[in-house]
Design an enzyme around this catalytic site. Sequence first.
Site, mmCIF file in Angstrom:
data_model
loop_
_atom_site.group_PDB
_atom_site.id
_atom_site.type_symbol
_atom_site.label_atom_id
_atom_site.label_comp_id
_atom_site.label_asym_id
_atom_site.label_seq_id
_atom_site.Cartn_x
_atom_site.Cartn_y
_atom_site.Cartn_z
ATOM 1 N N SER A 140 0.865 -1.186 0.000
ATOM 2 C CA SER A 140 0.000 0.000 0.000
ATOM 3 C C SER A 140 0.898 1.230 0.000
ATOM 4 C CB SER A 140 -0.854 -0.007 1.268
ATOM 5 O OG SER A 140 -1.445 1.259 1.488
ATOM 6 N N TYR A 153 -2.858 -1.080 10.335
ATOM 7 C CA TYR A 153 -2.819 -1.293 8.878
ATOM 8 C C TYR A 153 -1.465 -0.871 8.300
ATOM 9 C CZ TYR A 153 -4.290 -1.122 3.971
ATOM 10 O OH TYR A 153 -4.398 -1.315 2.613
HETATM 11 N N1 LIG Z 1 -8.655 0.005 -1.526
HETATM 12 C C1 LIG Z 1 -7.531 0.667 -1.365
HETATM 13 O O1 LIG Z 1 -7.514 1.909 -1.431
HETATM 14 C C2 LIG Z 1 -6.236 -0.054 -1.098
HETATM 15 C C3 LIG Z 1 -5.077 0.709 -1.029
HETATM 16 C C4 LIG Z 1 -3.872 0.070 -0.774
HETATM 17 C C5 LIG Z 1 -3.826 -1.304 -0.580
HETATM 18 N N2 LIG Z 1 -4.976 -2.020 -0.646
HETATM 19 C C6 LIG Z 1 -4.872 -3.466 -0.418
HETATM 20 O O2 LIG Z 1 -5.406 -4.176 -1.519
HETATM 21 C C7 LIG Z 1 -6.009 -5.388 -1.052
HETATM 22 C C8 LIG Z 1 -7.451 -5.451 -1.519
HETATM 23 O O3 LIG Z 1 -8.157 -4.334 -0.979
HETATM 24 P P1 LIG Z 1 -9.661 -3.956 -1.390
HETATM 25 O O4 LIG Z 1 -9.747 -2.511 -1.446
HETATM 26 O O5 LIG Z 1 -10.070 -4.789 -2.542
HETATM 27 O O6 LIG Z 1 -10.413 -4.431 -0.066
HETATM 28 P P2 LIG Z 1 -11.858 -5.065 0.103
HETATM 29 O O7 LIG Z 1 -12.214 -4.873 1.523
HETATM 30 O O8 LIG Z 1 -12.796 -4.581 -0.948
HETATM 31 O O9 LIG Z 1 -11.566 -6.617 -0.183
HETATM 32 C C9 LIG Z 1 -10.766 -7.365 0.690
HETATM 33 C C10 LIG Z 1 -11.196 -8.811 0.593
HETATM 34 O O10 LIG Z 1 -10.443 -9.561 1.570
HETATM 35 C C11 LIG Z 1 -11.318 -10.456 2.195
HETATM 36 N N3 LIG Z 1 -10.892 -10.812 3.545
HETATM 37 C C12 LIG Z 1 -10.784 -9.963 4.614
HETATM 38 N N4 LIG Z 1 -10.478 -10.667 5.714
HETATM 39 C C13 LIG Z 1 -10.378 -11.960 5.343
HETATM 40 C C14 LIG Z 1 -10.093 -13.168 6.044
HETATM 41 N N5 LIG Z 1 -9.893 -13.178 7.378
HETATM 42 N N6 LIG Z 1 -10.063 -14.321 5.357
HETATM 43 C C15 LIG Z 1 -10.318 -14.340 4.023
HETATM 44 N N7 LIG Z 1 -10.607 -13.235 3.309
HETATM 45 C C16 LIG Z 1 -10.636 -12.062 3.969
HETATM 46 C C17 LIG Z 1 -12.649 -9.702 2.249
HETATM 47 O O11 LIG Z 1 -13.757 -10.570 2.479
HETATM 48 C C18 LIG Z 1 -12.682 -9.010 0.906
HETATM 49 O O12 LIG Z 1 -13.321 -9.768 -0.086
HETATM 50 C C19 LIG Z 1 -5.865 -5.387 0.460
HETATM 51 O O13 LIG Z 1 -4.724 -6.120 0.833
HETATM 52 C C20 LIG Z 1 -5.669 -3.922 0.777
HETATM 53 O O14 LIG Z 1 -4.990 -3.720 1.974
HETATM 54 C C21 LIG Z 1 -6.180 -1.440 -0.901
#
Ligand SMILES: NC(=O)c1ccc[n+]([C@@H]2O[C@H](COP(=O)([O-])OP(=O)(O)OC[C@H]3O[C@@H](n4cnc5c(N)ncnc54)[C@H](O)[C@@H]3O)[C@@H](O)[C@H]2O)c1
Length: 248
Positions: A140, A153
């Site tokens: 991230s 986080y």
């Molecule tokens: N959205 C952003 O702005 C952003 C920015 C930087 C990094 N990220 C990273 O990208 C990745 C995806 O993020 P996103 O925005 O799609 O998030 P999101 O919340 O839309 O999706 C995350 C997914 O992970 C699953 N998950 C969470 N806990 C879990 C567990 N204990 N077991 C199995 N599955 C689990 C959730 O059910 C969900 O489907 C993450 O690692 C996040 O940290 C996102």
Amino acid sequence: MIKGKKVLVTGGAQGLGLALVRSFYRAGAEIAVIDIRDQVFQLSQSIGAEDDKIHPIKGDLSVMESLRHSFNKAIEELGGHIDILINCAGLIQRESAFHFSMESWNRILDVNVTAVFELSRLAAVKMKKQRSGKIINFASILSVIGGYHAAAYSTSKGAIKQLTKSLSNEWAEYGIQVNAIAPGYMLTTMNTDLMKDSVRSTQVAERIPAKRWGTPEDVAGVALFLASPASNYVTGTIIPVDGGVLGR
Ligand SMILES: NC(=O)c1ccc[n+]([C@@H]2O[C@H](COP(=O)([O-])OP(=O)(O)OC[C@H]3O[C@@H](n4cnc5c(N)ncnc54)[C@H](O)[C@@H]3O)[C@@H](O)[C@H]2O)c1
């Protein structure tokens, strides 16, 4: 280049993971998806995929027993092989450090870091035998900057940056590349609170050189590159997909 590859995506039921499942399916991959949400069972339907190309597995990656069971099921569904592991599952809680519960702290670190470590080495055991493999982690912009009200986080994403480099050093000689994508501000439910606040949402967009939030599709092209032979000499890197935020 991706056609026929066996891929495991965690957290593919929604958000960035869902976009990855869609893109890798279109590129001809067979994909196992581990997610804690029931939505994982609607994946084939929601992306219009053939059922035998997507294997949904419901599992909780914060629980080691469930993680190992889900991984074994994924390998079984993929016919005993894994070419590409994408560790996309993650969670955030926005809360001041004073009010952060230890339960939340532990859960975030379990899902965002410990699960990535364990899944990576389970996959690497298989990849080492076949002398090839791709592991793509989700870092991230908070792997680099500290963020606000996001201590657990940003700690977890800082760890992912180092874990990616550390594992890449160990496994490069076996033909396994370990890299990470560092998304910026993306339009997913992870940011629902920020997006709902129109003032903050506009302020965020103003700070992004590209002047817009990222979309899940923005990460898919980079993931395809990191999963393909085009990146066979790229390992231990963290690629920002952030509209220029970290370059400011
Ligand atoms: N959205 C952003 O702005 C952003 C920015 C930087 C990094 N990220 C990273 O990208 C990745 C995806 O993020 P996103 O925005 O799609 O998030 P999101 O919340 O839309 O999706 C995350 C997914 O992970 C699953 N998950 C969470 N806990 C879990 C567990 N204990 N077991 C199995 N599955 C689990 C959730 O059910 C969900 O489907 C993450 O690692 C996040 O940290 C996102």
